[in-house]
Design a protein around this motif. Structure first.
Motif, mmCIF file in Angstrom:
data_model
loop_
_atom_site.group_PDB
_atom_site.id
_atom_site.type_symbol
_atom_site.label_atom_id
_atom_site.label_comp_id
_atom_site.label_asym_id
_atom_site.label_seq_id
_atom_site.Cartn_x
_atom_site.Cartn_y
_atom_site.Cartn_z
ATOM 1 N N GLN A 225 68.042 -80.268 92.100
ATOM 2 C CA GLN A 225 66.631 -79.901 92.076
ATOM 3 C C GLN A 225 65.900 -80.723 91.026
ATOM 4 O O GLN A 225 66.429 -80.983 89.947
ATOM 5 C CB GLN A 225 66.463 -78.409 91.769
ATOM 6 C CG GLN A 225 65.008 -77.944 91.754
ATOM 7 C CD GLN A 225 64.847 -76.489 91.322
ATOM 8 O OE1 GLN A 225 65.554 -76.028 90.429
ATOM 9 N NE2 GLN A 225 63.934 -75.774 91.953
ATOM 10 N N GLU A 227 62.061 -80.619 89.094
ATOM 11 C CA GLU A 227 60.934 -79.706 88.910
ATOM 12 C C GLU A 227 60.022 -80.216 87.798
ATOM 13 O O GLU A 227 60.490 -80.689 86.763
ATOM 14 C CB GLU A 227 61.457 -78.315 88.542
ATOM 15 C CG GLU A 227 60.376 -77.306 88.210
ATOM 16 C CD GLU A 227 60.969 -75.993 87.687
ATOM 17 O OE1 GLU A 227 60.482 -74.929 88.104
ATOM 18 O OE2 GLU A 227 61.907 -76.050 86.864
ATOM 19 N N ASP A 229 56.849 -78.614 85.660
ATOM 20 C CA ASP A 229 56.153 -77.351 85.412
ATOM 21 C C ASP A 229 55.262 -77.508 84.185
ATOM 22 O O ASP A 229 55.754 -77.692 83.076
ATOM 23 C CB ASP A 229 57.176 -76.231 85.187
ATOM 24 C CG ASP A 229 56.532 -74.857 85.109
ATOM 25 O OD1 ASP A 229 55.293 -74.767 85.012
ATOM 26 O OD2 ASP A 229 57.271 -73.852 85.153
ATOM 27 N N ARG A 242 53.050 -76.152 89.135
ATOM 28 C CA ARG A 242 54.509 -76.272 89.226
ATOM 29 C C ARG A 242 54.832 -76.894 90.573
ATOM 30 O O ARG A 242 54.354 -76.436 91.616
ATOM 31 C CB ARG A 242 55.195 -74.917 89.101
ATOM 32 C CG ARG A 242 56.723 -74.983 89.247
ATOM 33 C CD ARG A 242 57.364 -73.603 89.207
ATOM 34 N NE ARG A 242 58.800 -73.673 89.407
ATOM 35 C CZ ARG A 242 59.401 -73.667 90.598
ATOM 36 N NH1 ARG A 242 58.664 -73.600 91.705
ATOM 37 N NH2 ARG A 242 60.721 -73.740 90.695
ATOM 38 N N TYR A 243 55.690 -77.946 90.555
ATOM 39 C CA TYR A 243 56.060 -78.657 91.770
ATOM 40 C C TYR A 243 57.573 -78.879 91.741
ATOM 41 O O TYR A 243 58.110 -79.323 90.726
ATOM 42 C CB TYR A 243 55.324 -80.005 91.846
ATOM 43 C CG TYR A 243 53.959 -79.983 91.196
ATOM 44 C CD1 TYR A 243 52.896 -79.281 91.770
ATOM 45 C CD2 TYR A 243 53.747 -80.637 89.979
ATOM 46 C CE1 TYR A 243 51.665 -79.233 91.155
ATOM 47 C CE2 TYR A 243 52.513 -80.607 89.362
ATOM 48 C CZ TYR A 243 51.472 -79.894 89.945
ATOM 49 O OH TYR A 243 50.251 -79.852 89.330
ATOM 50 N N SER A 244 58.239 -78.568 92.834
ATOM 51 C CA SER A 244 59.700 -78.698 92.851
ATOM 52 C C SER A 244 60.194 -79.160 94.213
ATOM 53 O O SER A 244 59.555 -78.910 95.248
ATOM 54 C CB SER A 244 60.377 -77.362 92.484
ATOM 55 O OG SER A 244 60.246 -76.422 93.533
ATOM 56 N N GLN A 246 64.106 -79.223 96.139
ATOM 57 C CA GLN A 246 65.514 -78.834 96.029
ATOM 58 C C GLN A 246 66.243 -79.223 97.317
ATOM 59 O O GLN A 246 65.776 -78.932 98.420
ATOM 60 C CB GLN A 246 65.629 -77.328 95.797
ATOM 61 C CG GLN A 246 67.069 -76.839 95.736
ATOM 62 C CD GLN A 246 67.168 -75.364 95.397
ATOM 63 O OE1 GLN A 246 66.962 -74.972 94.254
ATOM 64 N NE2 GLN A 246 67.478 -74.536 96.381
ATOM 65 N N ASP A 266 58.118 -77.083 97.178
ATOM 66 C CA ASP A 266 57.222 -76.023 96.731
ATOM 67 C C ASP A 266 56.233 -76.587 95.714
ATOM 68 O O ASP A 266 56.635 -77.318 94.798
ATOM 69 C CB ASP A 266 58.031 -74.883 96.106
ATOM 70 C CG ASP A 266 57.201 -73.636 95.894
ATOM 71 O OD1 ASP A 266 56.420 -73.595 94.925
ATOM 72 O OD2 ASP A 266 57.332 -72.692 96.684
#
Length: 383
Positions: A225, A227, A229, A242-244, A246, A266
Motif C-alpha cells: 500500500q 498512502e 495523508d 488522504r489518498y491511497s 492498495q 481511495d
C-alpha cells in the motif's frame, strides 16, 4: 479691550475646570468598576457542554478515561445493538509500543474480537510495524444476489465467520507519505443465516451465482500500500486530504479455484469554510479484481456497496460484484461543539468487467444526518 480679553481668559478657565471635573468623574467611575470586576461566565449552554465532556460516562464513550472506553452501536449495519468495550495504551515501553484491544457482542448473536500491536517509531521514526488479529462471527450477513441487476426482493442471509492475521511493516517516505507491505492469513467459513425472516443464501443461490457458497477456502494474502495523508486529524478532519492505493494478491490455499488480484483506490478531500465550522468533504473509491483461467472471486470477499459508509440510501451490502466504484460529497456544519449536521449525496455501482468502469448508470441517493463528536473524533453518527 482689556475687559474683553479678561472675559475670554476667564471663559477658557471655566471650560478647562469643567473638563478636568468630567475627566475626574470618568476616572473615578472606571476605578469603581475595576474594583468590582468578576470573571466572565460562559453562556449556560456552553457550560453544560463542557460539563458533559468532562463527565465519566462521556469520557468512557470517547475512550478518554485512561485508555478504557465503551462504545455502542452495531458490529455491522443490521446486526443489532452491540456493546464495545475497548482498551488502548499508546505509551508502552516508553512510547515505543501501542496496544489496542476490543470486543463486540450484538443481540443477534454476532461477535467480533480484535488485538492490535504497533511499533510506530522504528528507524529513528522513519519505520513502523503494525500487527493485527481480527475474528468475526456474523450471524446475519445479507446477500441479494450477484451484480448490478440483483433485486431487492432477492434478499437472503448467511453466516460469515472469518479470522485475519495481518502484518504490515512500512516506512515514512516524507511528510504524510508512507508505504507498507502486507502479509496476512485469512480463514473463512460460511453457513446458514440466523435470520428467520429471510431465506438462507445457500437455499436460494448456487455456486454459479454466488461462487464459494458451497465450499470455502482460506487465503494467503500479500501485497502493498502507498498512502499520502495530510489531514489535520484522522477522525472528523476539517482540512487536507488522504489518498491511497492498495494492491493485494489472494492465494487460495485449499481448493485451487479462487485465487485473484485486488486493487483498492481511495481518495478523500476536505475543504474548510467559515473558520472550519463548515466543511465540504469529497470522497471517491474503486475496488477492482482480476482472475486468470477458471479462477473466480468468492462472493464473501467481493467488493460490495450499500450502507452508512458507501451508498447510504441503500441497505448494507445491497450490491455485490467483482468490481465497484463510488463517489460522494458532504456538506458538514457544527451546530454545537458536540453536534455536527451533514447533508450528503452518493453515487456508485458494481460491475463485472474493467471496461465497464465509468460513471454511467450509477445508483444514487441524497440525505442528511447528525453526528455526535468529541474534540478529536466522531463518537456516534446517523448516516
Amino acid at each position: 479691550m482689556l475687559k474683553t480679553v479678561a472675559l475670554f481668559i476667564g471663559s477658557l478657565g471655566l471650560v478647562y475646570a469643567q473638563s478636568e471635573s468630567r475627566a475626574g468623574l470618568i476616572d473615578s467611575e472606571r476605578l469603581a468598576k475595576e474594583s468590582n470586576l468578576s470573571p466572565e461566565e460562559p453562556p449556560q449552554a456552553e457550560a453544560r457542554i463542557e460539563a458533559i465532556e468532562q463527565s465519566v460516562p462521556y469520557r468512557l464513550v470517547t475512550g478518554e478515561l485512561d485508555g478504557f472506553g465503551i462504545g455502542f452501536g452495531t458490529i455491522l449495519p443490521g446486526s443489532g445493538f452491540a456493546i464495545r468495550p475497548r482498551y488502548t495504551r499508546p505509551d508502552l515501553l516508553g512510547g515505543r509500543l501501542t496496544l489496542r484491544v476490543q470486543a463486540l457482542a450484538a443481540v443477534n448473536q454476532s461477535y467480533l474480537g480484535g488485538l492490535g500491536l504497533s511499533l510506530p517509531n522504528l528507524l529513528g521514526g522513519h519505520g513502523f510495524v503494525d500487527f493485527n488479529v481480527v475474528h468475526r462471527d456474523i450471524s446475519e450477513m445479507p446477500y441479494y444476489g450477484p451484480g448490478p441487476e440483483s433485486q431487492k426482493t432477492g434478499r437472503s442471509n448467511y453466516r460469515l465467520e472469518d479470522t485475519n492475521v495481518e502484518l504490515r511493516p512500512g516506512i515514512r517516505i516524507y511528510k504524510g507519505l508512507r508505504a507498507s507491505l502486507i502479509g496476512s492469513y485469512l480463514a473463512n467459513n460460511t453457513g446458514p443465516g440466523h435470520a428467520s425472516r429471510y431465506i438462507s443464501a445457500e437455499q436460494q443461490y448456487g455456486p454459479d451465482a454466488a461462487p464459494g457458497i458451497d465450499r470455502q477456502t482460506n487465503f494467503w494474502r500479500g501485497g502493498g500500500q502507498v498512502e499520502f495523508d495530510w489531514r489535520d486529524r484522522p477522525s472528523n478532519p476539517t482540512k487536507g486530504g488522504r489518498y491511497s492505493a492498495q494492491y493485494v494478491r489472494y492465494l487460495d490455499q485449499s481448493l485451487g479455484a479462487y485465487s485473484f488480484l485486488r486493487l483498492d483506490l481511495d481518495a478523500s478531500q476536505y475543504i474548510p469554510l467559515f473558520n472550519r465550522t463548515r466543511v465540504i468533504a469529497l470522497h471517491g473509491a474503486s475496488s477492482l479484481t482480476t482472475t486468470s483461467g477458471n479462477q473466480r472471486v468468492p462472493f464473501y470477499v467481493q467488493p460490495s456497496l450499500g450502507g452508512p459508509d458507501t451508498l447510504r440510501g441503500y441497505r448494507f451490502n445491497r450490491f455485490y460484484g467483482d468490481n465497484s466504484t463510488l463517489v460522494s460529497a458532504e456538506y458538514r456544519w457544527e451546530a454545537s461543539p458536540i453536534l455536527q449536521m451533514v447533508v450528503f449525496a452518493d453515487g456508485g455501482k458494481v460491475f463485472n468487467r474493467w471496461e465497464q468502469w465509468n460513471f454511467h448508470d450509477l445508483e444514487t441517493d441524497v440525505g442528511f444526518g447528525i453526528r455526535i463528536k468529541s474534540p478529536s473524533r466522531v463518537v456516534f453518527k446517523m448516516v
